[in-house]
Design a protein around this motif. Structure first.
Motif, PDB file in Angstrom:
ATOM      1  N   SER A  35       0.833  -1.194   0.000  1.00 58.35           N
ATOM      2  CA  SER A  35       0.000   0.000   0.000  1.00 58.35           C
ATOM      3  C   SER A  35       0.874   1.252   0.000  1.00 58.35           C
ATOM      4  O   SER A  35       2.039   1.221   0.384  1.00 58.35           O
ATOM      5  N   VAL A  36       0.275   2.342  -0.450  1.00 57.52           N
ATOM      6  CA  VAL A  36       0.929   3.645  -0.441  1.00 57.52           C
ATOM      7  C   VAL A  36      -0.046   4.638   0.175  1.00 57.52           C
ATOM      8  O   VAL A  36      -1.247   4.550  -0.047  1.00 57.52           O
ATOM      9  N   MET A  37       0.484   5.558   0.997  1.00 57.82           N
ATOM     10  CA  MET A  37      -0.373   6.540   1.647  1.00 57.82           C
ATOM     11  C   MET A  37       0.306   7.901   1.636  1.00 57.82           C
ATOM     12  O   MET A  37       1.503   8.004   1.868  1.00 57.82           O
ATOM     13  N   VAL A  38      -0.470   8.930   1.351  1.00 55.69           N
ATOM     14  CA  VAL A  38      -0.001  10.305   1.399  1.00 55.69           C
ATOM     15  C   VAL A  38      -0.798  11.004   2.496  1.00 55.69           C
ATOM     16  O   VAL A  38      -2.019  10.896   2.545  1.00 55.69           O
ATOM     17  N   SER A  39      -0.103  11.699   3.411  1.00 62.53           N
ATOM     18  CA  SER A  39      -0.795  12.419   4.475  1.00 62.53           C
ATOM     19  C   SER A  39      -0.113  13.758   4.732  1.00 62.53           C
ATOM     20  O   SER A  39       0.995  14.004   4.279  1.00 62.53           O
ATOM     21  N   PHE A  40      -0.801  14.591   5.482  1.00 61.27           N
ATOM     22  CA  PHE A  40      -0.404  15.970   5.721  1.00 61.27           C
ATOM     23  C   PHE A  40      -0.453  16.223   7.221  1.00 61.27           C
ATOM     24  O   PHE A  40      -1.351  15.747   7.902  1.00 61.27           O
ATOM     25  N   SER A  41       0.516  16.968   7.752  1.00 59.33           N
ATOM     26  CA  SER A  41       0.554  17.266   9.176  1.00 59.33           C
ATOM     27  C   SER A  41       0.705  18.765   9.391  1.00 59.33           C
ATOM     28  O   SER A  41       1.500  19.418   8.717  1.00 59.33           O
ATOM     29  N   LEU A  42      -0.080  19.290  10.332  1.00 54.76           N
ATOM     30  CA  LEU A  42       0.028  20.694  10.716  1.00 54.76           C
ATOM     31  C   LEU A  42       0.625  20.782  12.107  1.00 54.76           C
ATOM     32  O   LEU A  42       0.204  20.046  13.008  1.00 54.76           O
ATOM     33  N   GLY A  43       1.612  21.677  12.295  1.00 52.80           N
ATOM     34  CA  GLY A  43       2.261  21.830  13.585  1.00 52.80           C
ATOM     35  C   GLY A  43       1.255  22.124  14.685  1.00 52.80           C
ATOM     36  O   GLY A  43       0.388  22.977  14.535  1.00 52.80           O
TER      37      GLY A  43
END
Length: 82
Positions: A59-67
């Protein structure tokens, strides 16, 4: 000792960070999981790309994080078996 775990990280390419994790079962002589993480950090946010191989599943996953908030959202896809 039933299984072993290995984790490696590379931070010398700042702002790009690499991580690798592997778990191995010594009883059945099989790899349980391999994970490759790629992170791009910019001031208060980060973008992650994670590739995971477990059993016969990829599997492949793209995610985003905010400080201050942590990971939000994300999109992933199953790439099928080997």
């Amino acid at each position: 000792l039933d299984y072993g775990s290995l984790s490696l990280g590379l931070a010398s390419l700042s702002p790009v960070y690499l991580g690798y994790r592997n778990r191995y079962d010594f009883v059945t002589s099989t790899e349980l999981e391999q994970v490759l993480d790629l992170e791009y950090r910019h001031q208060c946010w980060s973008l992650f790309l994670t590739l995971r191989e477990r059993d016969e599943d990829r599997s492949v996953m793209v995610s985003f994080s905010l400080g201050g908030i942590g990971r939000v959202g994300g999109s992933g896809a199953n790439m099928g078996g080997t």
